[in-house]
Design a protein around this motif. Structure first.
Motif, PDB file in Angstrom:
ATOM      1  N   PHE A  27       1.288  -1.393  -0.158  1.00 21.92           N
ATOM      2  CA  PHE A  27      -0.292   0.316   0.131  1.00 21.92           C
ATOM      3  C   PHE A  27       0.690   1.803  -0.115  1.00 21.92           C
ATOM      4  O   PHE A  27       1.733   1.266   1.067  1.00 21.92           O
ATOM      5  CB  PHE A  27      -0.763  -0.047   0.974  1.00 21.92           C
ATOM      6  CG  PHE A  27      -1.624  -0.965   1.063  1.00 21.92           C
ATOM      7  CD1 PHE A  27      -3.224  -0.883   1.166  1.00 21.92           C
ATOM      8  CD2 PHE A  27      -1.732  -2.458   2.187  1.00 21.92           C
ATOM      9  CE1 PHE A  27      -3.914  -1.887   1.547  1.00 21.92           C
ATOM     10  CE2 PHE A  27      -2.711  -3.348   1.810  1.00 21.92           C
ATOM     11  CZ  PHE A  27      -3.251  -3.140   1.419  1.00 21.92           C
ATOM     12  N   TYR A  29       0.604   5.166   0.767  1.00 22.18           N
ATOM     13  CA  TYR A  29      -0.621   5.988   1.494  1.00 22.18           C
ATOM     14  C   TYR A  29      -0.126   7.402   0.643  1.00 22.18           C
ATOM     15  O   TYR A  29       1.406   7.634   0.508  1.00 22.18           O
ATOM     16  CB  TYR A  29      -0.272   5.695   2.708  1.00 22.18           C
ATOM     17  CG  TYR A  29      -1.115   5.130   2.935  1.00 22.18           C
ATOM     18  CD1 TYR A  29      -2.759   5.252   3.541  1.00 22.18           C
ATOM     19  CD2 TYR A  29      -1.039   3.141   3.607  1.00 22.18           C
ATOM     20  CE1 TYR A  29      -3.268   4.027   3.903  1.00 22.18           C
ATOM     21  CE2 TYR A  29      -2.394   2.710   3.899  1.00 22.18           C
ATOM     22  CZ  TYR A  29      -2.919   3.061   3.932  1.00 22.18           C
ATOM     23  OH  TYR A  29      -4.057   2.524   4.368  1.00 22.18           O
ATOM     24  N   ALA A  38      -4.561   5.651  -1.161  1.00 23.51           N
ATOM     25  CA  ALA A  38      -3.617   4.678  -1.465  1.00 23.51           C
ATOM     26  C   ALA A  38      -3.581   4.157  -2.578  1.00 23.51           C
ATOM     27  O   ALA A  38      -4.926   3.916  -3.252  1.00 23.51           O
ATOM     28  CB  ALA A  38      -2.988   3.992   0.321  1.00 23.51           C
ATOM     29  N   TYR A  40      -2.773   0.524  -4.067  1.00 18.71           N
ATOM     30  CA  TYR A  40      -2.123  -0.992  -3.710  1.00 18.71           C
ATOM     31  C   TYR A  40      -2.506  -2.055  -4.581  1.00 18.71           C
ATOM     32  O   TYR A  40      -2.946  -2.392  -5.838  1.00 18.71           O
ATOM     33  CB  TYR A  40      -3.664  -1.655  -2.502  1.00 18.71           C
ATOM     34  CG  TYR A  40      -4.183  -1.589  -2.582  1.00 18.71           C
ATOM     35  CD1 TYR A  40      -4.938  -3.305  -2.336  1.00 18.71           C
ATOM     36  CD2 TYR A  40      -5.350  -0.899  -1.919  1.00 18.71           C
ATOM     37  CE1 TYR A  40      -5.702  -4.081  -2.432  1.00 18.71           C
ATOM     38  CE2 TYR A  40      -5.941  -1.062  -2.375  1.00 18.71           C
ATOM     39  CZ  TYR A  40      -6.849  -2.156  -2.111  1.00 18.71           C
ATOM     40  OH  TYR A  40      -8.142  -2.899  -2.209  1.00 18.71           O
ATOM     41  N   TYR A  63     -12.796   1.347   0.194  1.00 19.29           N
ATOM     42  CA  TYR A  63     -11.760   0.731  -0.663  1.00 19.29           C
ATOM     43  C   TYR A  63     -12.484  -0.395  -2.018  1.00 19.29           C
ATOM     44  O   TYR A  63     -13.772  -0.320  -1.846  1.00 19.29           O
ATOM     45  CB  TYR A  63     -11.237  -0.304  -0.280  1.00 19.29           C
ATOM     46  CG  TYR A  63     -11.424  -1.424   0.678  1.00 19.29           C
ATOM     47  CD1 TYR A  63     -11.346  -2.848   0.374  1.00 19.29           C
ATOM     48  CD2 TYR A  63     -11.821  -1.298   1.996  1.00 19.29           C
ATOM     49  CE1 TYR A  63     -12.203  -3.898   1.090  1.00 19.29           C
ATOM     50  CE2 TYR A  63     -12.718  -2.200   3.153  1.00 19.29           C
ATOM     51  CZ  TYR A  63     -13.121  -3.377   2.266  1.00 19.29           C
ATOM     52  OH  TYR A  63     -13.697  -4.235   2.513  1.00 19.29           O
TER      53      TYR A  63
END
Length: 114
Positions: A27, A29, A38, A40, A63
């Protein structure tokens, strides 16, 4: 308040269920004025994004991710910002899928230099 997450790379300390975030996921950030986000990738995740807010040592974000099997999934997470014994950032997370069944807890922490 713990230090800024901006520019930090974090990784899970343990694998989750198959097809989800795992120890090979990284990840990256960003943080600015109480906003966190973020990107990922890694393991079963081709690409993932999270976006949310930070209030003190609490993060609240959503997310979404694309997995290697071509499926997408999304959810909500609340995290507590802390530190490891050697001073790296650690997030203790409580998450819940919104696009499918399932919830749980996890820990991600700043990747050690080197």
């Amino acid at each position: 308040m713990a230090r800024s997450l901006d520019g930090l790379v974090l990784a899970p300390v343990a694998d989750q269920a198959p097809g989800q975030v795992g120890t090979r996921t990284r990840f990256s950030y960003h943080e600015q004025g109480g906003v966190i986000w973020a990107e990922y990738t890694g393991g079963d995740v081709v690409r993932g994004h999270l976006v949310g807010t930070r209030a003190g040592d609490r993060l609240d974000f959503r997310y979404v991710q694309l997995k290697t099997d071509g499926t997408t999934s999304s959810g909500h997470c609340a995290s507590q910002v802390g530190e490891t014994s050697d001073g790296r950032v650690r997030l203790t997370e409580t998450w819940e899928w919104e696009s499918q069944e399932g919830s749980g807890t996890s820990v991600v922490q700043e990747v050690a230099p080197g």
